[in-house]
Structure formats: C-alpha cells, structure tokens
Design a protein around this motif. Sequence first.
Motif, PDB file in Angstrom:
ATOM      1  N   ARG A   1      -5.361  26.762  17.514  1.00  0.00           N
ATOM      2  CA  ARG A   1      -5.510  28.282  16.999  1.00  0.00           C
ATOM      3  C   ARG A   1      -5.841  28.102  15.546  1.00  0.00           C
ATOM      4  NH1 ARG A   1      -0.600  31.686  19.934  1.00  0.00           N
ATOM      5  NH2 ARG A   1      -1.306  31.736  21.971  1.00  0.00           N
ATOM      6  N   GLN A   2      -4.989  27.225  14.949  1.00  0.00           N
ATOM      7  CA  GLN A   2      -5.086  27.042  13.140  1.00  0.00           C
ATOM      8  C   GLN A   2      -6.504  26.689  12.781  1.00  0.00           C
ATOM      9  OE1 GLN A   2      -3.470  28.134  10.585  1.00  0.00           O
ATOM     10  NE2 GLN A   2      -2.163  29.198  12.049  1.00  0.00           N
ATOM     11  N   LEU A   3      -6.821  25.588  13.646  1.00  0.00           N
ATOM     12  CA  LEU A   3      -8.238  24.872  13.172  1.00  0.00           C
ATOM     13  C   LEU A   3      -9.285  25.760  13.565  1.00  0.00           C
ATOM     14  CD1 LEU A   3      -7.970  21.509  14.514  1.00  0.00           C
ATOM     15  CD2 LEU A   3      -7.255  22.204  12.182  1.00  0.00           C
ATOM     16  N   LEU A   4      -9.261  26.657  14.544  1.00  0.00           N
ATOM     17  CA  LEU A   4     -10.297  27.738  14.782  1.00  0.00           C
ATOM     18  C   LEU A   4     -10.508  28.603  13.456  1.00  0.00           C
ATOM     19  CD1 LEU A   4      -9.718  29.094  18.432  1.00  0.00           C
ATOM     20  CD2 LEU A   4     -11.748  28.170  17.603  1.00  0.00           C
ATOM     21  N   GLY A   5      -9.296  29.018  12.860  1.00  0.00           N
ATOM     22  CA  GLY A   5      -9.299  30.025  11.648  1.00  0.00           C
ATOM     23  C   GLY A   5      -9.781  28.925  10.415  1.00  0.00           C
ATOM     24  N   LEU A   6      -9.312  27.817  10.330  1.00  0.00           N
ATOM     25  CA  LEU A   6      -9.924  26.726   9.352  1.00  0.00           C
ATOM     26  C   LEU A   6     -11.612  26.910   9.500  1.00  0.00           C
ATOM     27  CD1 LEU A   6      -8.752  24.868   7.264  1.00  0.00           C
ATOM     28  CD2 LEU A   6      -8.943  23.137   8.864  1.00  0.00           C
ATOM     29  N   ARG A   7     -12.022  26.712  10.595  1.00  0.00           N
ATOM     30  CA  ARG A   7     -13.411  26.452  10.754  1.00  0.00           C
ATOM     31  C   ARG A   7     -14.203  27.508  10.261  1.00  0.00           C
ATOM     32  NH1 ARG A   7     -12.119  23.374  15.397  1.00  0.00           N
ATOM     33  NH2 ARG A   7     -12.861  25.257  16.539  1.00  0.00           N
ATOM     34  N   ALA A   8     -13.625  28.939  10.821  1.00  0.00           N
ATOM     35  CA  ALA A   8     -14.084  30.324  10.407  1.00  0.00           C
ATOM     36  C   ALA A   8     -14.423  30.584   8.996  1.00  0.00           C
ATOM     37  CB  ALA A   8     -13.422  31.306  11.207  1.00  0.00           C
ATOM     38  N   ARG A   9     -13.173  30.184   8.131  1.00  0.00           N
ATOM     39  CA  ARG A   9     -13.275  30.538   6.738  1.00  0.00           C
ATOM     40  C   ARG A   9     -13.825  29.285   5.988  1.00  0.00           C
ATOM     41  NH1 ARG A   9      -7.736  29.852   8.122  1.00  0.00           N
ATOM     42  NH2 ARG A   9      -6.722  28.254   7.069  1.00  0.00           N
ATOM     43  N   ARG A  10     -13.997  28.029   6.570  1.00  0.00           N
ATOM     44  CA  ARG A  10     -14.617  27.158   5.888  1.00  0.00           C
ATOM     45  C   ARG A  10     -13.753  26.321   4.712  1.00  0.00           C
ATOM     46  NH1 ARG A  10     -17.519  27.581   9.923  1.00  0.00           N
ATOM     47  NH2 ARG A  10     -19.651  27.033   9.953  1.00  0.00           N
ATOM     48  N   GLY A  11     -12.451  26.744   5.059  1.00  0.00           N
ATOM     49  CA  GLY A  11     -11.251  26.088   4.107  1.00  0.00           C
ATOM     50  C   GLY A  11     -10.005  26.615   4.446  1.00  0.00           C
ATOM     51  N   PRO A  12      -9.117  26.103   3.607  1.00  0.00           N
ATOM     52  CA  PRO A  12      -9.377  25.016   2.610  1.00  0.00           C
ATOM     53  C   PRO A  12      -9.561  23.599   3.087  1.00  0.00           C
ATOM     54  CG  PRO A  12      -6.757  25.318   3.015  1.00  0.00           C
ATOM     55  CD  PRO A  12      -7.805  26.337   3.996  1.00  0.00           C
ATOM     56  N   VAL A  13     -10.115  22.680   2.519  1.00  0.00           N
ATOM     57  CA  VAL A  13     -10.327  21.421   2.737  1.00  0.00           C
ATOM     58  C   VAL A  13      -9.026  20.652   2.962  1.00  0.00           C
ATOM     59  CG1 VAL A  13     -11.514  19.210   2.317  1.00  0.00           C
ATOM     60  CG2 VAL A  13     -12.699  21.371   1.923  1.00  0.00           C
TER      61      VAL A  13
ATOM     62  N   ALA B   1     -10.100  16.648  15.717  1.00  0.00           N
ATOM     63  CA  ALA B   1     -10.342  15.778  14.478  1.00  0.00           C
ATOM     64  C   ALA B   1     -11.769  15.623  14.032  1.00  0.00           C
ATOM     65  CB  ALA B   1      -9.432  14.426  14.666  1.00  0.00           C
ATOM     66  N   MET B   2     -12.596  15.104  15.172  1.00  0.00           N
ATOM     67  CA  MET B   2     -13.930  15.105  14.882  1.00  0.00           C
ATOM     68  C   MET B   2     -14.509  16.414  14.394  1.00  0.00           C
ATOM     69  SD  MET B   2     -14.839  12.808  18.273  1.00  0.00           S
ATOM     70  CE  MET B   2     -16.607  12.735  17.895  1.00  0.00           C
ATOM     71  N   SER B   3     -14.125  17.543  14.960  1.00  0.00           N
ATOM     72  CA  SER B   3     -14.756  18.820  14.310  1.00  0.00           C
ATOM     73  C   SER B   3     -14.402  18.777  12.810  1.00  0.00           C
ATOM     74  CB  SER B   3     -14.087  19.775  15.299  1.00  0.00           C
ATOM     75  OG  SER B   3     -14.686  21.115  14.740  1.00  0.00           O
ATOM     76  N   LEU B   4     -13.245  18.676  12.477  1.00  0.00           N
ATOM     77  CA  LEU B   4     -12.746  18.919  11.075  1.00  0.00           C
ATOM     78  C   LEU B   4     -14.047  17.912  10.285  1.00  0.00           C
ATOM     79  CD1 LEU B   4      -8.976  18.654  10.828  1.00  0.00           C
ATOM     80  CD2 LEU B   4     -10.175  20.674  10.624  1.00  0.00           C
ATOM     81  N   HIS B   5     -13.995  16.671  10.907  1.00  0.00           N
ATOM     82  CA  HIS B   5     -14.904  15.816  10.000  1.00  0.00           C
ATOM     83  C   HIS B   5     -16.194  16.057  10.026  1.00  0.00           C
ATOM     84  CE1 HIS B   5     -15.733  11.842   8.334  1.00  0.00           C
ATOM     85  NE2 HIS B   5     -16.795  11.653   9.121  1.00  0.00           N
ATOM     86  N   THR B   6     -16.639  16.586  11.228  1.00  0.00           N
ATOM     87  CA  THR B   6     -18.296  17.343  11.153  1.00  0.00           C
ATOM     88  C   THR B   6     -18.337  18.456  10.210  1.00  0.00           C
ATOM     89  OG1 THR B   6     -18.376  16.759  13.402  1.00  0.00           O
ATOM     90  CG2 THR B   6     -19.962  18.404  12.579  1.00  0.00           C
ATOM     91  N   PHE B   7     -17.473  19.265  10.004  1.00  0.00           N
ATOM     92  CA  PHE B   7     -17.407  20.514   9.313  1.00  0.00           C
ATOM     93  C   PHE B   7     -17.171  20.303   7.811  1.00  0.00           C
ATOM     94  CE2 PHE B   7     -17.941  22.783  13.228  1.00  0.00           C
ATOM     95  CZ  PHE B   7     -18.487  23.731  13.002  1.00  0.00           C
ATOM     96  N   ARG B   8     -16.803  19.078   7.644  1.00  0.00           N
ATOM     97  CA  ARG B   8     -16.178  18.201   6.259  1.00  0.00           C
ATOM     98  C   ARG B   8     -15.363  19.261   5.499  1.00  0.00           C
ATOM     99  NH1 ARG B   8     -22.214  17.582   3.166  1.00  0.00           N
ATOM    100  NH2 ARG B   8     -23.183  16.261   4.980  1.00  0.00           N
ATOM    101  N   LEU B   9     -14.197  19.413   6.714  1.00  0.00           N
ATOM    102  CA  LEU B   9     -12.940  20.270   6.449  1.00  0.00           C
ATOM    103  C   LEU B   9     -11.632  19.215   5.958  1.00  0.00           C
ATOM    104  CD1 LEU B   9     -13.416  23.063   8.951  1.00  0.00           C
ATOM    105  CD2 LEU B   9     -13.445  23.138   6.156  1.00  0.00           C
ATOM    106  N   VAL B  10     -12.059  17.930   5.982  1.00  0.00           N
ATOM    107  CA  VAL B  10     -11.089  16.979   5.613  1.00  0.00           C
ATOM    108  C   VAL B  10     -11.554  16.023   4.850  1.00  0.00           C
ATOM    109  CG1 VAL B  10     -11.404  15.500   7.793  1.00  0.00           C
ATOM    110  CG2 VAL B  10      -9.232  15.157   6.664  1.00  0.00           C
ATOM    111  N   ALA B  11     -10.973  15.653   3.853  1.00  0.00           N
ATOM    112  CA  ALA B  11     -11.430  14.945   2.592  1.00  0.00           C
ATOM    113  C   ALA B  11     -11.699  13.545   2.975  1.00  0.00           C
ATOM    114  CB  ALA B  11     -10.246  14.889   1.448  1.00  0.00           C
ATOM    115  N   GLY B  12     -11.009  12.792   3.876  1.00  0.00           N
ATOM    116  CA  GLY B  12     -11.178  11.294   4.458  1.00  0.00           C
ATOM    117  C   GLY B  12     -11.217  11.346   5.783  1.00  0.00           C
ATOM    118  N   GLU B  13     -10.973  10.404   6.318  1.00  0.00           N
ATOM    119  CA  GLU B  13     -11.078  10.141   7.952  1.00  0.00           C
ATOM    120  C   GLU B  13      -9.646  10.473   8.401  1.00  0.00           C
ATOM    121  OE1 GLU B  13     -13.307   9.134  10.029  1.00  0.00           O
ATOM    122  OE2 GLU B  13     -14.759   8.433   8.546  1.00  0.00           O
ATOM    123  N   PRO B  14      -9.893  11.452   9.362  1.00  0.00           N
ATOM    124  CA  PRO B  14      -8.668  11.948  10.216  1.00  0.00           C
ATOM    125  C   PRO B  14      -7.974  10.778  10.793  1.00  0.00           C
ATOM    126  CG  PRO B  14     -10.339  13.368  10.717  1.00  0.00           C
ATOM    127  CD  PRO B  14     -11.211  12.084  10.280  1.00  0.00           C
TER     128      PRO B  14
END
Length: 293
Positions: free
Chosen positions: A124-136, A186-199
């Motif tokens: 649920r939280q990651l859906l919101g994170l991807r929707a607003r494109r942040g914070p990284v 985790a892969m989705s976070l990496h794809t959308f560049r929402l995590v600074a390093g490797e998950p």
Amino acid sequence: MVSKRVQEQLEQRIAEGAWQPGESLPSAQQLAEDLKVSRVTVQKALTALARDGLILTRAGKPAVLTGARPDPAARQPGRQPQPLPEEGAVDVLERRLGRAVRSGRLRVDVLSATSETFVTALQRQLLGLRARRGPVLEEFRVRLLFCDFSGLPTFPRVLGDPDDHRPIARLRRIGQDQVTVLRSAAMSLHTFRLVAGEPLIEARTLPFPPMSQLYLVNDGEVVEGRYELRERQVEVGGHQRTQADLTGLSTPLFVRTRHALPNHVDSAYVDAAQASFDSWWSQGDPYGISLDR
C-alpha cells in the motif's frame, strides 16, 4: 475552524476509500462546491493534508492521494500516535511504515508466520510512493523471518484430522508468495529510481510458527501483536473444513517507540525486542532470494 472541519471530512473520505492511492482528487473548486465552503477554505485543508503526507499537491494540477492513512492522533501536540486494539494489523502497520517511508529510510526486521501482513501493508505504501514519485529512499533493507511449517505437528490443523497437512501446505505457499511479492516491490523501486542504492532483502525460515508478529522499524520502533488460535472454515482440497487456524491480518498490533532517554522503559523494550529477533535470525535457515532483473 472551518478549514479544520473540511480537513477532517476529507480525511474521513480517504479512510473510507473514496479515492485510491495514485488517484487524483477532485479540483479544489469541485470540492468547495461539494462541501459548500469557499475555495480558500478547501486550499487550507488540502495544505494540511499534504503536510501530513496524505496527498501530493502540484501547482495547477489536482492533488494526488499518496496511500498514507489518516492519523488524527498525530495532530495532537505531545501525543504519540497509538493504534486502537480493534484496528486490523495491516492498517496499524501501514501507518508505521508510512512514517518510515516519508523519512526517506526504510529498515525493517520482520518475524511472523507468513509475512502476509507486512507485505500487504508495504505494498500500500509503495503504491503511494510510486504515484508521487518520491521521496527517494536513501535505504531499503528488509530482513524477513517466517515459517516454512516443516516442524510437525504444528498449526494450522484440521479439527478431527491432524494428519491432514494440506492447511500447512497452503500457508507454506502463502509465505513463499510473500517473498516473491516483496522481491517484485524492491525491483519496482529500483526501476522507478525511488531508492538511492540497491534494495537489500534477506529471508530466512523457521520450522515452526512464532507465537507473535514482530516488526522492528528503523531501529527505533517495535510493532507487535500476539497470534491466537481460532476455529474457522477454510477451503481444503475443494471442500470446506473446520480448522484451528492462526490469526494474522486481524491481529491487534501495538507500538513501542524508542525514547529520547536511553534508560527509558520503552527504549529498553525496543532493545530487548531487537536482541530477541537477532537471536532467532541467527538460527534461521537461509531462504534463496535474488533481485537480479
């Protein structure tokens, strides 16, 4: 204050699911007409919702729902938000994970039967994170310790037929599915560049289900609840069977947060919970997980 009342009305609609994470809210003008208040009043309410992380506002565009849950207690000065016992485990955990996500750092240790509650709340939280494109996220690290139900006899158990292992196989599949879902997240976070390093996701298993759910968030907060055994109807092999099953998604969760004083009882509680998790983690069997795309 009118804007406060409008804010509470909008929070109620968000809690009831009037809009989904990533969905745009009606324009300020439309909301003003609907609520029979001025547009200025609506703008003040939306500003407050954005400050609480519930929506993302953009100049000239409708606000977007982030997926965070309203937490009225957070608006009371000096009061630590606490879940009510009647709340479901997913709702309570989702709020705590939301606070961590908004901080830009997510470190979670999980001890549970299948990890379904954790993965559902995190999704649920990651859906919101991807929707607003942040914070990284500067850090995304999860240690998952769950049951492979290999230690028999165990629960869940079909009443009157303890040798029927199909309910155990069902929960084993659920646990394995959660690892797959978490890997995809985790892969989705990496794809959308929402995590600074490797998950970083590590997973280990225990042969028997724990008696409680335990979540350690960002080294400073404990969220936990006790499983109960309850009789309920579950479909096994195409037939409804009565079994003694573990509560999970409906388990009440409670929160302890590290205090500014190192010798405070809540600080000691967090330290003890971390030591307990680490002791079980050291005995768990590694579960293969790869984030290679």
